[in-house]
Design a protein around this motif. Structure first.
Motif, PDB file in Angstrom:
ATOM      1  N   VAL A 104      -3.175  -0.428  -9.462  1.00 26.69           N
ATOM      2  CA  VAL A 104      -1.874   0.404  -9.568  1.00 26.69           C
ATOM      3  C   VAL A 104      -1.120   0.537 -10.560  1.00 26.69           C
ATOM      4  CG1 VAL A 104       0.110   0.558  -7.928  1.00 26.69           C
ATOM      5  CG2 VAL A 104      -1.975  -0.318  -6.792  1.00 26.69           C
ATOM      6  N   ALA A 125       4.732  -0.376  -4.077  1.00 32.50           N
ATOM      7  CA  ALA A 125       3.663   0.717  -3.685  1.00 32.50           C
ATOM      8  C   ALA A 125       2.390  -0.046  -2.872  1.00 32.50           C
ATOM      9  CB  ALA A 125       3.066   1.410  -4.751  1.00 32.50           C
ATOM     10  N   LEU A 126       2.232  -1.226  -3.229  1.00 36.81           N
ATOM     11  CA  LEU A 126       1.147  -1.867  -2.200  1.00 36.81           C
ATOM     12  C   LEU A 126       1.969  -2.294  -1.188  1.00 36.81           C
ATOM     13  CD1 LEU A 126      -0.779  -3.973  -5.109  1.00 36.81           C
ATOM     14  CD2 LEU A 126      -1.820  -2.105  -3.611  1.00 36.81           C
ATOM     15  N   ASP A 127       3.127  -2.668  -1.125  1.00 36.56           N
ATOM     16  CA  ASP A 127       3.611  -3.075   0.293  1.00 36.56           C
ATOM     17  C   ASP A 127       3.948  -2.116   0.882  1.00 36.56           C
ATOM     18  OD1 ASP A 127       4.488  -5.761  -0.204  1.00 36.56           O
ATOM     19  OD2 ASP A 127       6.138  -5.444  -1.410  1.00 36.56           O
ATOM     20  N   GLN A 128       4.183  -0.764   0.356  1.00 34.33           N
ATOM     21  CA  GLN A 128       4.143   0.511   1.294  1.00 34.33           C
ATOM     22  C   GLN A 128       3.083   0.891   2.228  1.00 34.33           C
ATOM     23  OE1 GLN A 128       5.953   3.696  -1.189  1.00 34.33           O
ATOM     24  NE2 GLN A 128       6.150   4.932   0.232  1.00 34.33           N
ATOM     25  N   VAL A 129       1.732   0.544   1.347  1.00 36.03           N
ATOM     26  CA  VAL A 129       0.519   0.925   2.081  1.00 36.03           C
ATOM     27  C   VAL A 129       0.180  -0.517   2.950  1.00 36.03           C
ATOM     28  CG1 VAL A 129       0.080   2.613   0.613  1.00 36.03           C
ATOM     29  CG2 VAL A 129      -1.008   0.113   0.173  1.00 36.03           C
ATOM     30  N   ARG A 149      -6.416   2.443   0.326  1.00 32.25           N
ATOM     31  CA  ARG A 149      -4.932   2.068   0.297  1.00 32.25           C
ATOM     32  C   ARG A 149      -4.508   1.822  -1.069  1.00 32.25           C
ATOM     33  NH1 ARG A 149      -2.586   1.166   5.269  1.00 32.25           N
ATOM     34  NH2 ARG A 149      -3.727   1.217   7.142  1.00 32.25           N
ATOM     35  N   VAL A 150      -5.323   1.180  -1.880  1.00 33.51           N
ATOM     36  CA  VAL A 150      -4.915   0.748  -2.945  1.00 33.51           C
ATOM     37  C   VAL A 150      -4.885   2.195  -3.949  1.00 33.51           C
ATOM     38  CG1 VAL A 150      -5.615  -0.488  -5.349  1.00 33.51           C
ATOM     39  CG2 VAL A 150      -6.143  -1.361  -3.012  1.00 33.51           C
ATOM     40  N   ALA A 153      -1.604   3.752  -3.169  1.00 29.41           N
ATOM     41  CA  ALA A 153      -0.600   2.998  -3.732  1.00 29.41           C
ATOM     42  C   ALA A 153      -0.496   3.337  -5.272  1.00 29.41           C
ATOM     43  CB  ALA A 153      -0.772   1.467  -3.664  1.00 29.41           C
ATOM     44  N   ARG A 154      -1.519   3.647  -6.006  1.00 28.78           N
ATOM     45  CA  ARG A 154      -1.422   3.979  -7.415  1.00 28.78           C
ATOM     46  C   ARG A 154      -1.019   5.214  -7.528  1.00 28.78           C
ATOM     47  NH1 ARG A 154      -7.505   4.349  -9.288  1.00 28.78           N
ATOM     48  NH2 ARG A 154      -7.649   6.046  -7.953  1.00 28.78           N
ATOM     49  N   LEU A 156       1.353   6.706  -5.512  1.00 31.67           N
ATOM     50  CA  LEU A 156       2.754   6.214  -5.014  1.00 31.67           C
ATOM     51  C   LEU A 156       3.459   5.708  -6.164  1.00 31.67           C
ATOM     52  CD1 LEU A 156       2.404   5.229  -1.494  1.00 31.67           C
ATOM     53  CD2 LEU A 156       2.842   7.510  -2.119  1.00 31.67           C
ATOM     54  N   ALA A 157       2.860   4.821  -6.902  1.00 30.76           N
ATOM     55  CA  ALA A 157       3.585   3.905  -7.971  1.00 30.76           C
ATOM     56  C   ALA A 157       4.238   4.962  -9.013  1.00 30.76           C
ATOM     57  CB  ALA A 157       2.846   3.063  -8.619  1.00 30.76           C
TER      58      ALA A 157
END
Length: 228
Positions: A104, A125-129, A149-150, A153-154, A156-157
């Motif tokens: 991410v 971002a990882l918390d978000q997913v 999901r990772v 997150a990538r 979103l980051a």
């Protein structure tokens, strides 16, 4: 947010001429969740490549978040892809030698953020997913749904407000696919503009609006598309 006007894109394969996009026009509003639905070879991947600034049309106009893409240099296009667009692919495109957190964080290196900021944004971002407890796991230690999901997150980051998702459930079982679509639907309620590329009608119905692609042309209804 995205405005495409009279887009044409033609490929030449041997003696064959392929009109991948044929006078395609599409307007997508900020925070809208739109599905681009069509069978293999219909032109939807070419459309995504144009929207993602991965390819340029032969003619027509494309304005992304107020920027006329035709007027951009290669360096400016690279910055747009990095800062304005988050990509989610069917194959996940994760590096197995890196942890989820490092995967991410990787695009943020190219944006020249400090290490501290990169780590903070990747963790957020990882918390978000829903993967806050799996940050140090490598892709091979994660299920397919977790790997996707990772990948989300990538996207979103980087704080991109546009997410282009190309068949995000294509490599997943039905349960994992449904979980990913619930996540994408949740993101659509959080001020993200989401464009989902899919051949699956059931997946497409989760979007606020469906655009159908047939032979490089865009249609607002399935009846119009099937009449081609």
């Amino acid at each position: 947010m995205l405005r495409l006007e009279h887009i044409f894109k033609t490929y030449y394969v041997g003696d064959e001429t392929v009109h991948a996009l044929d006078d395609a026009s599409l307007h997508i509003k900020p925070n809208e969740f739109v599905a681009i639905c069509g069978p293999s070879g219909s032109g939807k991947t070419t459309l995504m490549n144009v929207m993602g600034c991965l390819d340029l049309p032969d003619s027509g106009s494309y304005v992304l978040d107020g920027v006329d893409i035709a007027e951009c240099t290669d360096k400016e296009l690279s910055l747009i892809r990095s800062e304005k667009i988050g990509f989610v692919f069917q194959q996940f495109n994760l590096l197995d030698s890196m942890s989820a957190l490092e995967n991410v964080e990787l695009p943020l290196i190219y944006q020249r953020h400090s290490q501290r900021e990169r780590i903070e944004r990747a963790k957020l971002a990882l918390d978000q997913v829903g993967l806050g407890n799996r940050m140090q796991h490598r892709p091979s230690q994660l299920s397919g749904g977790q790997q996707q999901r990772v990948a989300i997150a990538r996207a979103l980051a980087s704080n991109s407000r546009v997410i282009l998702a190309d068949e995000p459930t294509g490599n997943l079982d039905s349960k994992s696919g449904n979980d990913i679509m619930r996540l994408i639907d949740k993101l659509s309620e959080q001020n993200y503009t989401i464009v989902l590329i899919t051949h699956n009608d059931d997946v497409a119905r989760l979007a606020q609006r469906i655009v159908y692609v047939r032979d490089g042309r865009l249609f607002d209804t399935l009846e119009e598309a099937d009449a081609v």
